[in-house]
Design a protein around this motif. Structure first.
Motif, short mmCIF file in Angstrom:
data_model
loop_
_atom_site.label_atom_id
_atom_site.label_comp_id
_atom_site.label_asym_id
_atom_site.label_seq_id
_atom_site.Cartn_x
_atom_site.Cartn_y
_atom_site.Cartn_z
N THR A 48 9.28 -2.75 -8.52
CA THR A 48 8.95 -4.15 -8.27
C THR A 48 8.52 -4.36 -6.83
O THR A 48 7.53 -5.03 -6.55
N LEU A 49 9.24 -3.76 -5.90
CA LEU A 49 9.02 -4.00 -4.48
C LEU A 49 7.75 -3.34 -3.95
O LEU A 49 6.96 -3.97 -3.22
N TYR A 50 7.53 -2.07 -4.29
CA TYR A 50 6.39 -1.36 -3.70
C TYR A 50 5.03 -1.93 -4.09
O TYR A 50 4.13 -2.00 -3.25
N PRO A 51 4.83 -2.41 -5.31
CA PRO A 51 3.56 -3.08 -5.60
C PRO A 51 3.36 -4.36 -4.78
O PRO A 51 2.24 -4.69 -4.39
N VAL A 52 4.45 -5.08 -4.51
CA VAL A 52 4.37 -6.27 -3.65
C VAL A 52 3.94 -5.86 -2.25
O VAL A 52 3.04 -6.47 -1.66
N LEU A 53 4.56 -4.83 -1.70
CA LEU A 53 4.20 -4.36 -0.37
C LEU A 53 2.75 -3.92 -0.31
O LEU A 53 2.02 -4.25 0.64
N LEU A 54 2.31 -3.20 -1.32
CA LEU A 54 0.91 -2.75 -1.36
C LEU A 54 -0.05 -3.92 -1.45
O LEU A 54 -1.06 -3.98 -0.74
N ARG A 55 0.26 -4.89 -2.29
CA ARG A 55 -0.59 -6.07 -2.43
C ARG A 55 -0.67 -6.86 -1.12
O ARG A 55 -1.75 -7.28 -0.69
N LEU A 56 0.47 -7.04 -0.46
CA LEU A 56 0.49 -7.76 0.82
C LEU A 56 -0.28 -6.99 1.89
O LEU A 56 -0.97 -7.59 2.72
N GLN A 57 -0.17 -5.67 1.85
CA GLN A 57 -0.91 -4.84 2.81
C GLN A 57 -2.42 -4.94 2.55
O GLN A 57 -3.20 -5.15 3.47
N ARG A 58 -2.82 -4.82 1.30
CA ARG A 58 -4.25 -4.89 0.95
C ARG A 58 -4.85 -6.25 1.27
O ARG A 58 -6.04 -6.35 1.56
N SER A 59 -4.03 -7.30 1.22
CA SER A 59 -4.54 -8.64 1.51
C SER A 59 -4.49 -8.95 3.01
O SER A 59 -4.86 -10.05 3.42
N GLY A 60 -4.06 -7.99 3.81
CA GLY A 60 -4.06 -8.17 5.26
C GLY A 60 -2.87 -8.90 5.83
O GLY A 60 -2.85 -9.22 7.02
N LEU A 61 -1.86 -9.14 5.00
CA LEU A 61 -0.67 -9.85 5.48
C LEU A 61 0.36 -8.91 6.10
O LEU A 61 1.24 -9.37 6.83
N LEU A 62 0.24 -7.62 5.80
CA LEU A 62 1.10 -6.59 6.38
C LEU A 62 0.24 -5.45 6.90
O LEU A 62 -0.85 -5.22 6.40
N THR A 63 0.80 -4.73 7.86
CA THR A 63 0.24 -3.45 8.26
C THR A 63 1.31 -2.40 7.97
O THR A 63 2.48 -2.73 7.83
N ALA A 64 0.89 -1.16 7.88
CA ALA A 64 1.85 -0.09 7.57
C ALA A 64 1.49 1.17 8.34
O ALA A 64 0.32 1.41 8.65
#
Length: 112
Positions: A48-64
């Motif tokens: 559940t969590l990792y797809p959220v992180l990936l989606r937020l990263q792809r949308s530019g809201l997170l960096t990794a």
């Protein structure tokens, strides 16, 4: 609390909760999962969590970025971006208004 209901509610606010946690400092998936649990949201599985992180990263809201572990494997650390901070501020205002509206409905006396 009913687990199915909790899971349904969590799907609607998990992005917001993750952004809020990351606004306090960078973190990695398992640590975020533990923080969500510590705040009373129950266990959030990696599926559940990792797809959220990936989606937020792809949308530019997170960096990794990857960081070598001191005692274990490398971990992917996430950090909120300036766009993520702006999105969090806007969503927090929206959430407060929405939660107040739901609270008002739930606290109304039923008509007889």
């Amino acid at each position: 609390m009913n687990q199915e209901r909790r899971a349904q509610w969590l799907r609607g606010v998990l992005d917001l909760c993750v952004l809020a946690l990351l606004s306090r400092g960078e973190s990695y998936g398992y640590e975020l999962s533990q923080a969500l649990r510590a705040h009373g949201l129950g266990t959030v599985q990696g599926g559940t969590l990792y797809p959220v992180l990936l989606r937020l990263q792809r949308s530019g809201l997170l960096t990794a970025h990857w960081r070598e572990g001191e005692t274990g494997p490398a971990r992917k650390y996430y950090r909120i971006s300036p766009a993520g901070s702006a999105a969090l501020r806007a969503a927090a205002i929206d959430w407060s208004a929405f939660a107040a509206s739901v609270g008002a409905i739930l606290s109304e006396e039923p008509k007889r």
